[in-house]
Design an enzyme around this catalytic site. Structure first.
Site, PDB file in Angstrom:
ATOM      1  N   GLU A   1       0.503  15.176   2.201  1.00 48.57           N
ATOM      2  CA  GLU A   1       0.381  16.499   0.997  1.00 48.57           C
ATOM      3  C   GLU A   1       0.245  17.668   1.981  1.00 48.57           C
ATOM      4  OE1 GLU A   1      -0.460  15.492  -1.603  1.00 48.57           O
ATOM      5  OE2 GLU A   1      -1.934  16.975  -2.296  1.00 48.57           O
TER       6      GLU A   1
ATOM      7  N   THR B   1       5.155  22.900  -4.526  1.00 51.94           N
ATOM      8  CA  THR B   1       3.960  23.518  -4.390  1.00 51.94           C
ATOM      9  C   THR B   1       4.424  24.405  -3.219  1.00 51.94           C
ATOM     10  OG1 THR B   1       3.002  21.567  -4.968  1.00 51.94           O
ATOM     11  CG2 THR B   1       1.705  22.713  -3.563  1.00 51.94           C
TER      12      THR B   1
HETATM   13  N1  HSE Z   1      -5.007  23.063  -4.400  1.00 55.39           N
HETATM   14  C1  HSE Z   1      -3.306  22.571  -3.699  1.00 55.39           C
HETATM   15  C2  HSE Z   1      -2.361  24.517  -5.020  1.00 55.39           C
HETATM   16  C3  HSE Z   1      -2.976  21.344  -4.860  1.00 55.39           C
HETATM   17  O1  HSE Z   1      -2.857  25.384  -6.115  1.00 55.39           O
HETATM   18  O2  HSE Z   1      -1.999  24.656  -4.289  1.00 55.39           O
HETATM   19  C4  HSE Z   1      -1.424  21.412  -5.149  1.00 55.39           C
HETATM   20  O3  HSE Z   1      -1.109  20.811  -6.102  1.00 55.39           O
END
Ligand code: HSE
Length: 308
Positions: free
Chosen positions: A128, A181
Site C-alpha cells: 500500500e 490514490t
Molecule cells: N484510506 C485510503 C484513502 C484508501 O482514502 O486515501 C485508499 O484506497
C-alpha cells in the site's frame, strides 16, 4: 518446489467517516495469484492477465510485501508469482491491497504460516505504501481478514474486526475516470477544523455502535464523511445529485469508495442495492462516462487458499 494458488478480495476503504481506519471486504471480486517457492533467492512476477501492470518487479506492490515477509521471519527463498486475476488498478476497490494481501497470504502459506494474520497486514501495508505513498491498512486488513475491520491505531497496529449485519449489500460503480490514490491523498488539507472533527468522530462512534447493534438507520446516518469527501467529490461529476437520488431509492448511504473514483451504496436488501446500482448507471450513462458496476454482498471471508 512448493506451489499455492491464493485469492484476496476487493475491499472498500473509509466507509464514509472512517478515513484510513475502516474498510470492508467484498464477495467474489478479487485477485488470484499462483506462487511458487524454490531454492535460491529473488522475486519474479509474471502478469498472466490483460490488465496493464508495471513490468519492473520493483514497481509492483507484490515485491515489497514479500521482502517484508522475509525481513520479519528471517526466512529466504526464490518466489515466482503469476498474477492470474487482477482488479483494475485505480478503481477504488482496493486493487493494490488485493495483490498485497494475496502475496502476504500466499508467501506465508508457502512457508507453513509462520506469521499471524495481523503480521500479514503489516507485510501487506508495504504494498500500500508503494502504491499510495502511505502506510494505511483500511483495504489491506479487510482483504486479509474479511468482513469489516477497524484500525484502532497504527502505532502499534491494533485491528478490530467488527460485526457484519446479516444482509449487507453493496452497489459499486467504477466510472472510467482516472483518480490516483496518491493525488487524492495529496489534495487533502493537513489539518481538520474542530467543528468537522467533532462531527466525524461522532459518526465513527455511531457507525461502530450501529454495526454492533445491527441498527441499520444509525449505520446509514453515521457514514457521512466531513474530512475527505468534501475535497474528493470534485473528481466525481454530479456526486451530490447522485447521492440524493441513491438515498431517495432507500439505500442506507452512498460514499466514495476509498480514494475513488468508484462510488458505493450500502443497502440492507439485495433489491435496494440493485435499485441504487441502476440509478448510478443511469447517472454515468447521462454523462457519457463508461463504467463497470457490481452488486455484491459484504463478505466475511478474506484472503484464502484456492489450491496447493
Ligand atoms: N484510506 C485510503 C484513502 C484508501 O482514502 O486515501 C485508499 O484506497
Amino acid at each position: 518446489m512448493k506451489k499455492v494458488r491464493v485469492f484476496a478480495p476487493a475491499s472498500i476503504a473509509n466507509l464514509g467517516c472512517g478515513f484510513d481506519i475502516m474498510g470492508l471486504a467484498l464477495d467474489e471480486v478479487g485477485d488470484i495469484l499462483d506462487m511458487t517457492l524454490e531454492e535460491g533467492e529473488g522475486i519474479s512476477i509474471i502478469n498472466g492477465t490483460d490488465v496493464p501492470l508495471p513490468e519492473d518487479p520493483e514497481a509492483n506492490v507484490i515485491t515489497p510485501v514479500i521482502r517484508k515477509f522475509f525481513e520479519m521471519t528471517g526466512l529466504s527463498g526464490r518466489i515466482e508469482v503469476c498474477i492470474c486475476q487482477k482488479i483494475y488498478p485505480g478503481s477504488g476497490i482496493g486493487s493494490s491491497a488485493a495483490s498485497s494481501a494475496a502475496a502476504a497470504y500466499g508467501v506465508n502459506e508457502l512457508f507453513d504460516c509462520p506469521l499471524s494474520e495481523e503480521e500479514l497486514v503489516v507485510c501487506a501495508m508495504e504494498g500500500e505504501n508503494l502504491a499510495s505513498g502511505g502506510y494505511h491498512a483500511d483495504n489491506a486488513a479487510p482483504a486479509l481478514m474479511g468482513g469489516i475491520v477497524m484500525i484502532r491505531g497504527y502505532e502499534p497496529l491494533d485491528l478490530i474486526k467488527l460485526p457484519v449485519p446479516g444482509n449487507f449489500y453493496c452497489a459499486v460503480i467504477h466510472p472510467a475516470i482516472v483518480v490516483s490514490t496518491k493525488e487524492a491523498r495529496s489534495i487533502l488539507p493537513k489539518a481538520v477544523p474542530m467543528h468537522d472533527a467533532v462531527r466525524q468522530w461522532g459518526n465513527v462512534g455511531g457507525l461502530v455502535a450501529g454495526l454492533y447493534s445491527g441498527n441499520i438507520g444509525l449505520i446509514g446516518r453515521a457514514m457521512r464523511d466531513y474530512v475527505a469527501e468534501p475535497y474528493r467529490k470534485q473528481f466525481i461529476p454530479g456526486f451530490d445529485e447522485l447521492r440524493a437520488a441513491v438515498l431517495e431509492s432507500g439505500a442506507l448511504a452512498m460514499n466514495i469508495a476509498g480514494s475513488g473514483p468508484s462510488v458505493f451504496a450500502l443497502a440492507d436488501r439485495g433489491e435496494t442495492a440493485q435499485k441504487a446500482g441502476a440509478i448510478m448507471k443511469t447517472h454515468f450513462d447521462r454523462l457519457g462516462i463508461p463504467y463497470e458496476a457490481y452488486v455484491v454482498k459484504v463478505s466475511n471471508k478474506g484472503a484464502k487458499l484456492l489450491a496447493r
